[in-house]
Design a protein around this motif. Structure first.
Motif, PDB file in Angstrom:
ATOM      1  N   ARG A  73       0.828  -1.192   0.000  1.00 14.94           N
ATOM      2  CA  ARG A  73       0.000   0.000   0.000  1.00 14.94           C
ATOM      3  C   ARG A  73       0.871   1.254   0.000  1.00 14.94           C
ATOM      4  O   ARG A  73       0.630   2.190  -0.761  1.00 14.94           O
ATOM      5  CB  ARG A  73      -0.922   0.021   1.226  1.00 14.94           C
ATOM      6  N   GLU A  74       1.916   1.261   0.829  1.00 11.54           N
ATOM      7  CA  GLU A  74       2.841   2.417   0.861  1.00 11.54           C
ATOM      8  C   GLU A  74       3.474   2.647  -0.504  1.00 11.54           C
ATOM      9  O   GLU A  74       3.551   3.788  -0.978  1.00 11.54           O
ATOM     10  CB  GLU A  74       3.938   2.182   1.896  1.00 11.54           C
ATOM     11  N   GLN A  75       3.941   1.586  -1.130  1.00 16.13           N
ATOM     12  CA  GLN A  75       4.568   1.704  -2.445  1.00 16.13           C
ATOM     13  C   GLN A  75       3.576   2.200  -3.480  1.00 16.13           C
ATOM     14  O   GLN A  75       3.917   3.020  -4.336  1.00 16.13           O
ATOM     15  CB  GLN A  75       5.166   0.363  -2.878  1.00 16.13           C
ATOM     16  N   TYR A  76       2.362   1.727  -3.395  1.00 16.59           N
ATOM     17  CA  TYR A  76       1.335   2.154  -4.336  1.00 16.59           C
ATOM     18  C   TYR A  76       1.036   3.635  -4.170  1.00 16.59           C
ATOM     19  O   TYR A  76       0.921   4.383  -5.156  1.00 16.59           O
ATOM     20  CB  TYR A  76       0.062   1.315  -4.145  1.00 16.59           C
ATOM     21  N   CYS A  77       0.945   4.083  -2.936  1.00 13.08           N
ATOM     22  CA  CYS A  77       0.648   5.497  -2.667  1.00 13.08           C
ATOM     23  C   CYS A  77       1.801   6.412  -3.095  1.00 13.08           C
ATOM     24  O   CYS A  77       1.588   7.591  -3.374  1.00 13.08           O
ATOM     25  CB  CYS A  77       0.348   5.704  -1.178  1.00 13.08           C
ATOM     26  N   GLU A  78       3.006   5.871  -3.159  1.00 14.46           N
ATOM     27  CA  GLU A  78       4.164   6.660  -3.580  1.00 14.46           C
ATOM     28  C   GLU A  78       4.207   6.882  -5.086  1.00 14.46           C
ATOM     29  O   GLU A  78       4.974   7.715  -5.561  1.00 14.46           O
ATOM     30  CB  GLU A  78       5.460   6.001  -3.111  1.00 14.46           C
TER      31      GLU A  78
END
Length: 79
Positions: A73-78
Motif C-alpha cells: 500500500r505504501e509503495q502504491y501510494c508513492e
C-alpha cells in the motif's frame, strides 16, 4: 517463491537475476541448468538444521518487510 518465504520455508533456487537481486541472502542458489549444484544446495539445507532455521527466519522477515499489505500500500501510494 515469495509465498514460500512468507511461510518461513527455506528457498533453494537457481541463480537467475531475479533471485540474486532480491533474495540471494535468504536462499541457497545454484546455476541454471546445473542439476548437481541444485541437488547440492538441497542436500546442504536438508543436512544443516541451523542453516534451515536461519534461512527460514530471514525469508519470513524479507517477505514481511517487503511484501506485506502495508508495504505494498505504501509503495502504491508513492506512485
Amino acid at each position: 517463491m515469495l509465498e514460500s518465504m512468507a511461510a518461513g520455508v527455506p528457498v533453494v533456487a537457481t541463480a537467475v537475476v531475479e533471485t540474486l537481486n532480491s533474495v540471494a541472502w535468504a536462499c541457497v542458489a545454484g546455476f541454471p541448468n546445473d542439476e548437481a549444484a541444485l541437488a547440492e544446495g538441497l542436500e546442504r539445507v536438508l543436512a544443516d538444521e541451523e542453516l534451515r532455521r536461519e534461512m527460514s527466519h530471514r525469508a519470513r522477515q524479507f517477505a514481511l518487510e517487503n511484501f506485506s499489505v502495508e508495504r505494498i500500500r505504501e509503495q502504491y501510494c508513492e506512485l
